[in-house]
Motif scaffolding. Structure first.
Motif: not given
Length: 493
Positions: A117-141
């Motif tokens: 994506l850097n090679t193609f000159n993309f702008l980075p997103p504001s936030i790039e979250p991961t599934a493993t970083g949000h296990i607690i939120e998924q369990i609560e859902l």
């Protein structure tokens, strides 16, 4: 006054099937979520096209003065083979085959994803979250969905009850599918599943003893279902309702359909106002497929090391090629198409570089303001990049006419022309300036093509000594030739 106050954008909403005026939930602010990659292999060129479309949309919204929170996730757990509720986790399978840790797989291909994506000159997103970083939120859902009566637990797994949900809601409204048709077209599982009905989907899967990636939950050790992560992460960072959700056309069903159902079951709200879907990228008129060999990855396209294309292509040429089709249209990747786009790209760049040489006159014979508005009109009409590019080539004609004296432009209009072209070509389309004579890649490709032709002539004349000498000396210089059915290609070693 911000530009968005004078530019009314119409977006094709996949949910309604109509173009609708963009009316943000909060004036001046846009929340946009786009489904990111599952990082178990190198990023697919079709995925690059999808992310490139939304990068352009992100750029245009920012250009208009919106404050955009752009969230694009990384799926690093829970995505099973064939997008189903059975089979092996894609990342775990890759780790087992290569005898490494799953997070080594995730790291390797996340780095690759960002590099491409850097090679193609993309702008980075504001936030790039991961599934493993949000296990607690998924369990609560999941807890919320169970408490509201739309999910059930069986033997350590939790499933979404599609039939129960459909009694009060419309499962299938995004993909325009009826539950009755899904039932009719589903094979009975003959007791091989814990699901009440085949249409139900997993919110949480029990981890079998051999499953490496697992987390504790109220239902036992396991891992979240693939659809759940996007609902959890999009609503955490953008709210229970937000403006835009994007992704590839292939995600409309079941992934996005399940996202809607999960949010409505948990929150009682339809989560997204505008659903946007980018269409497929084909290769020579056929679907890209690893099994048939009809596929090329980004590195191969950039290096020329493939059997489909006559040469290497610069990142901005590929980006320009993709922008010449509307994001909702199927795009066919061909050698002729890329070669034509390359000519067009350098023609555009040459004209832009001519701008600095233009001398203003007292008056303008060209209405630059009217031309500028056509550029905005194109992007305001569901981000119509091919129409925008057509208008940019009108400016190429103007520049050449001003240069040869057949048209005139005053200093104010010349300044406006420069600013407008700069904004649309570089800030919005994300292209990078280059000229054909300055392009090292292009010169190298041309030189190697000449040597390949000489080698082919030597082989045709049975002068194998010369043929081998050309190949070997190129190899010593770090240029590897590859002979295939489609001809000879090269790569840099």
């Amino acid at each position: 006054m911000q530009l968005f106050q004078s530019n009314q954008i119409k977006i094709y909403n996949s949910l309604t099937g109509n173009k609708e005026i963009l009316k943000p939930i909060n004036e001046g602010y846009i929340g946009m979520y786009v489904c990111g990659p599952t990082v178990y292999s190198n990023v697919h060129l079709g995925n690059v096209r999808t992310f490139m479309s939304f990068d352009m949309i992100f750029r245009y919204l920012k250009h208009l003065g919106y404050k955009v929170r752009y969230v694009r996730n990384i799926t690093d757990a829970g995505h099973l083979e064939n997008d189903a509720d059975a089979g092996e986790d894609k990342i775990t399978k890759k780790a087992r085959l290569e005898q490494i840790e799953p997070m080594e797989v995730v790291q390797r291909y996340t780095v690759d994803f960002h590099s491409i994506l850097n090679t193609f000159n993309f702008l980075p997103p504001s936030i790039e979250p991961t599934a493993t970083g949000h296990i607690i939120e998924q369990i609560e859902l999941i807890k919320d969905i169970i408490n509201n009566g739309y999910a059930y637990e069986v033997n350590g797994s939790v499933y979404f009850d599609v039939h129960k949900f459909n009694e009060t809601n419309d499962y299938g409204k995004l993909s325009k599918r009826k539950l009755e048709d899904l039932i009719h077209n589903t094979r009975e599982l003959d007791g091989q599943s814990d699901k009440k009905n085949p249409q139900d989907f997993a919110l949480w899967k029990k981890a079998e003893p051999q499953h490496i990636m697992r987390w504790p939950s109220p239902w036992g050790d396991g891992f979240p279902g693939w659809h759940l992560e996007c609902t959890a992460m999009s609503t955490k960072y953008l709210g229970d309702q937000f403006d835009i959700h994007g992704g590839g056309m292939d995600l409309k069903f079941p992934h996005h359909e399940c996202e809607i159902a999960q949010n409505e079951a948990a929150k009682g709200l339809s989560p997204v106002n505008y659903w946007m879907h980018a269409n497929m990228l084909e290769l020579n008129g056929q679907r890209m497929s690893k099994t048939t060999g009809n596929t090329v990855n980004p590195d191969e396209l950039l290096s020329g090391n493939n059997k489909f294309f006559s040469k290497a292509f610069a990142p901005s040429v590929i980006r320009f090629f993709m922008a010449q089709a509307h994001y909702r249209s199927v795009l066919d990747l061909t050698d002729d198409g890329l070669l034509a786009s390359e000519k067009g790209f350098y023609r555009l760049m040459d004209a832009i570089n001519l701008l600095e040489e233009l001398k203003p006159s007292e008056t303008s014979s060209i209405n630059i303001n009217a031309w500028k508005q056509t550029c905005y009109d194109a992007m305001n009409d569901d981000f119509n990049s091919p129409i925008l590019i057509a208008h940019l080539f009108e400016s190429v004609k103007y520049i050449n006419q001003i240069k040869d004296g057949s048209e005139t432009i005053n200093s104010e209009d010349l300044s406006l022309l420069k600013v407008t072209i700069d904004a649309f070509v570089f800030d919005i389309l994300g292209l990078e300036n280059a000229t054909k004579t300055e392009s090292g890649t292009d010169k190298l490709s041309s030189a190697v093509a000449i040597l390949i032709k000489l080698r082919q002539e030597a082989r045709a004349n049975k002068d194998f000594a010369l043929s081998d000498k050309i190949r070997d000396e190129l190899a010593e210089a770090g240029i590897q030739l590859k002979d295939g059915k489609e001809g000879t290609t090269f790569s840099l070693s």
